[in-house]
Design an enzyme around this catalytic site. Structure first.
Site, PDB file in Angstrom:
ATOM      1  N   ARG A 227       0.831  -1.056   0.030  1.00 35.83           N
ATOM      2  CA  ARG A 227      -0.148   0.086   0.024  1.00 35.83           C
ATOM      3  C   ARG A 227       0.856   1.102   0.002  1.00 35.83           C
ATOM      4  O   ARG A 227       0.511   2.228  -0.366  1.00 35.83           O
ATOM      5  CB  ARG A 227      -0.854  -0.205   1.307  1.00 35.83           C
ATOM      6  N   TYR A 228       1.924   1.266   0.736  1.00 33.62           N
ATOM      7  CA  TYR A 228       2.858   2.429   0.948  1.00 33.62           C
ATOM      8  C   TYR A 228       3.870   2.257  -0.110  1.00 33.62           C
ATOM      9  O   TYR A 228       4.279   1.072  -0.470  1.00 33.62           O
ATOM     10  CB  TYR A 228       3.377   2.491   2.386  1.00 33.62           C
TER      11      TYR A 228
ATOM     12  N   ARG B 234       7.104  -0.001   1.787  1.00 34.59           N
ATOM     13  CA  ARG B 234       6.821  -0.936   2.797  1.00 34.59           C
ATOM     14  C   ARG B 234       5.663  -1.901   2.729  1.00 34.59           C
ATOM     15  O   ARG B 234       4.948  -1.648   2.061  1.00 34.59           O
ATOM     16  CB  ARG B 234       6.864  -0.517   4.266  1.00 34.59           C
TER      17      ARG B 234
ATOM     18  N   CYS C  98      -3.253 -18.352  15.277  1.00 36.97           N
ATOM     19  CA  CYS C  98      -3.160 -17.370  16.460  1.00 36.97           C
ATOM     20  C   CYS C  98      -3.166 -18.386  17.644  1.00 36.97           C
ATOM     21  O   CYS C  98      -4.099 -19.105  17.712  1.00 36.97           O
ATOM     22  CB  CYS C  98      -4.132 -16.184  16.437  1.00 36.97           C
TER      23      CYS C  98
ATOM     24  N   CYS D 218      -8.940 -12.953  18.992  1.00 34.89           N
ATOM     25  CA  CYS D 218      -9.265 -11.691  19.624  1.00 34.89           C
ATOM     26  C   CYS D 218     -10.698 -11.563  18.847  1.00 34.89           C
ATOM     27  O   CYS D 218     -10.909 -11.482  17.746  1.00 34.89           O
ATOM     28  CB  CYS D 218      -8.312 -10.476  19.168  1.00 34.89           C
TER      29      CYS D 218
ATOM     30  N   CYS E  78     -10.783  -8.651  16.252  1.00 34.03           N
ATOM     31  CA  CYS E  78      -9.676  -8.907  15.111  1.00 34.03           C
ATOM     32  C   CYS E  78     -10.254  -8.259  13.954  1.00 34.03           C
ATOM     33  O   CYS E  78     -11.383  -8.489  13.448  1.00 34.03           O
ATOM     34  CB  CYS E  78      -9.528 -10.370  14.777  1.00 34.03           C
TER      35      CYS E  78
ATOM     36  N   ARG F 140      -9.212  -8.960  11.157  1.00 35.16           N
ATOM     37  CA  ARG F 140      -9.123  -9.903   9.891  1.00 35.16           C
ATOM     38  C   ARG F 140      -9.717 -11.425  10.350  1.00 35.16           C
ATOM     39  O   ARG F 140      -9.472 -12.282  10.120  1.00 35.16           O
ATOM     40  CB  ARG F 140      -7.472 -10.411   9.783  1.00 35.16           C
TER      41      ARG F 140
ATOM     42  N   ASP G 171     -11.838  -1.025  13.384  1.00 35.71           N
ATOM     43  CA  ASP G 171     -11.858  -0.986  11.971  1.00 35.71           C
ATOM     44  C   ASP G 171     -13.445  -1.088  11.650  1.00 35.71           C
ATOM     45  O   ASP G 171     -14.172  -1.629  12.660  1.00 35.71           O
ATOM     46  CB  ASP G 171     -11.310  -2.063  11.351  1.00 35.71           C
TER      47      ASP G 171
ATOM     48  N   ASP H 258      -7.796   3.590  10.328  1.00 37.01           N
ATOM     49  CA  ASP H 258      -7.171   3.020   9.224  1.00 37.01           C
ATOM     50  C   ASP H 258      -8.425   3.016   8.313  1.00 37.01           C
ATOM     51  O   ASP H 258      -9.425   2.282   8.463  1.00 37.01           O
ATOM     52  CB  ASP H 258      -6.824   1.584   9.569  1.00 37.01           C
TER      53      ASP H 258
ATOM     54  N   LYS I  21      -3.512   4.333   7.133  1.00 36.23           N
ATOM     55  CA  LYS I  21      -3.570   4.953   8.631  1.00 36.23           C
ATOM     56  C   LYS I  21      -3.627   6.659   8.324  1.00 36.23           C
ATOM     57  O   LYS I  21      -2.816   7.014   7.756  1.00 36.23           O
ATOM     58  CB  LYS I  21      -2.635   4.466   9.376  1.00 36.23           C
TER      59      LYS I  21
END
Ligand code: PLP
Length: 437
Positions: free
Chosen positions: A122-123, A126, A135, A139, A142, A144, A303, A340, A347
């Site tokens: 995206r950037y 990076r 995991c 969570c 989450c 995702r 999100d 985000d 972000k």
């Protein structure tokens, strides 16, 4: 010999009455005994839900699976589960099945900016590299959720190799962010292999790992793991603590190991209604983090992923928290509050306003105490006209071959030599009319 808390001892006994207390600190034992259904949760914690609740909970679990390590479970206050910040982060809520009109499966468009199997690019310099789908704990907040626990999303070795090739072929990528799933759930030698491959790519200057292992499975941070990581500097690790109750003797020990291995530590928190949407909780958290040599990095607005409605706060809550931190505590304990943005905009930092007004040569500012003050700008500043040709500039900069010639985004609007005066979205009605005529 490990000394366990009463909670921990009770949980060990309920999992396996014959188990030695020493098993508790064995991360594999923790993974093998992760709680994945409501009945086991009830039995281990000594609580019970009525029939209606249980039905709703099981509905949620069939859509978004449940997984809690015995360690994380032991941090729950069984006498007050409904207000417990640990409980709320790991235990399903029927509210997860409420989908709001603006909710999205992939709000950050990670699947769209997707040039290689496990890469989101995206950037400019990076990439995000999703190396694991596993995991230690799931969570509830989450972002995702769509992927975690889904066996079809486990990245194969071939996909990892293809993704490494993408990085190898793109010299602008100087920073690789390993995430998942949790990269620390990979076997040591597999992670070692990925890190070695990245070390061998000359243009990759730094690697970061995003992990929740120090929070939910601190015993995974073994001497062997940290010794392996220390062979791959410069390596940065970002953890994910959301509440001061998550910083325990065990997590402190894991963090000390990582810091002693020379790994700079950061923390990314998510602002969660009922968990940490309180300036005092957040201040306690960031102060505890810096005592553990962790620099608070980001505080995320929750999100727009499906199933997170009940966790979202208004943006004003995040700004209020930052207002309560800046000036009130150490500058390096204050994270950057970011949204985000949906659609892959990335972000976007959001801050309280400190710049109150501005006239020629004078700025009016306010500080955290409410003092209104001024800063007099120089009358004599001579701007250097910049054509982005650094080789002929009077200021000293050796570029050493780095390509810095193209201005993008707002920097393009600010630049001296680029004639662009506005950034305009392509698909407005107004512009379509222009093309039609
Ligand atoms: C967050 C993120 C990064 C890293 O952003 P930083 O601001 O450098 O921490 C990179 N790629 C993607 C897709 C991200 O979401």
């Amino acid at each position: 010999m490990a000394i366990l808390s009463t909670n921990q001892q009770e949980i060990v006994d309920r999992i396996d009455a014959g188990a030695a207390a020493g098993m508790w600190r064995d991360w594999r034992w923790q993974v093998q005994n992760a709680i994945t259904d409501i009945s086991t949760f009830e039995r281990l914690l000594g609580v019970s839900f009525d029939q209606d609740d249980r039905k709703a909970l099981e509905g949620t679990v069939s859509r978004f699976p449940l997984r809690i390590t015995p360690y994380y479970l032991s941090l729950i206050d069984a006498k007050d589960i409904w207000n417990d910040p640990i409980f709320m982060q790991c235990f399903p809520s029927p509210a997860e099945l409420q989908v709001e009109p603006d909710d999205m499966e992939d709000p950050l468009a990670e699947d769209a900016d997707h040039p290689a199997p496990c890469i989101t690019h995206r950037y400019p310099d990076r990439v995000l590299f999703l190396v694991s789908n596993v995991c230690a704990m799931y969570c509830r907040h989450c972002t995702r959720k769509r992927k975690v626990g889904d066996i079809d999303s486990i990245p194969s070795e071939a996909e990892i190799i293809e993704s490494l090739d993408y990085i190898r072929e793109n010299p602008r990528v100087r920073d690789v962010l390993l995430s998942g799933g949790d990269p620390f759930m990979l076997p040591d030698d597999y992670l070692d292999w990925i890190l070695t491959e990245l070390d061998d790519i000359e243009h990759v200057e730094v690697v970061r790992i995003g992990t929740r292992v120090p929070v939910v499975l601190p015993y995974r941070v073994t001497k062997e793991l940290t010794a392996m990581l220390a062979r791959h500097h410069p390596l940065w690790v970002n953890t994910h603590f959301n509440h001061p109750a998550e910083i325990t003797a065990s997590s402190t020990e894991a963090l000390a190991r990582l810091a002693d291995a020379g790994i700079p530590l950061g923390n990314q928190s998510v602002l969660l209604a009922g968990v940490n949407d309180c300036p005092r909780i957040m201040k306690t958290l960031v102060q505890k983090l810096v005592r553990n040599r962790i620099r608070p990095y980001y505080l995320y607005q929750c999100d727009l992923s499906e199933g997170l409605t009940h966790f979202r706060t208004p943006v004003s809550k995040g700004i209020e928290i930052i207002e309560n931190l800046i000036g009130h505590t150490s500058g390096f304990a204050v994270p950057t509050y970011v949204i985000d943005a949906p659609g892959g905009a990335g972000k976007i930092p959001v801050m309280p306003q400190y710049l109150i007004s501005w006239a020629t040569n004078k700025v009016v500012l306010r500080n955290f105490e409410g003092v209104i003050t001024t800063y007099r700008e120089p009358d004599s500043y001579e701007p250097v006209w910049c054509d982005r040709k650094c080789a002929t500039c009077r200021q000293y900069l050796r570029l050493e071959g780095a390509d810095e010639s193209r201005a993008i985004g707002i920097v393009k609007l600010l630049s001296d030599e680029d004639p662009t005066t506005a950034l305009v979205p392509e698909h407005t009605e107004r512009f379509e009319r222009r093309h039609d005529s």
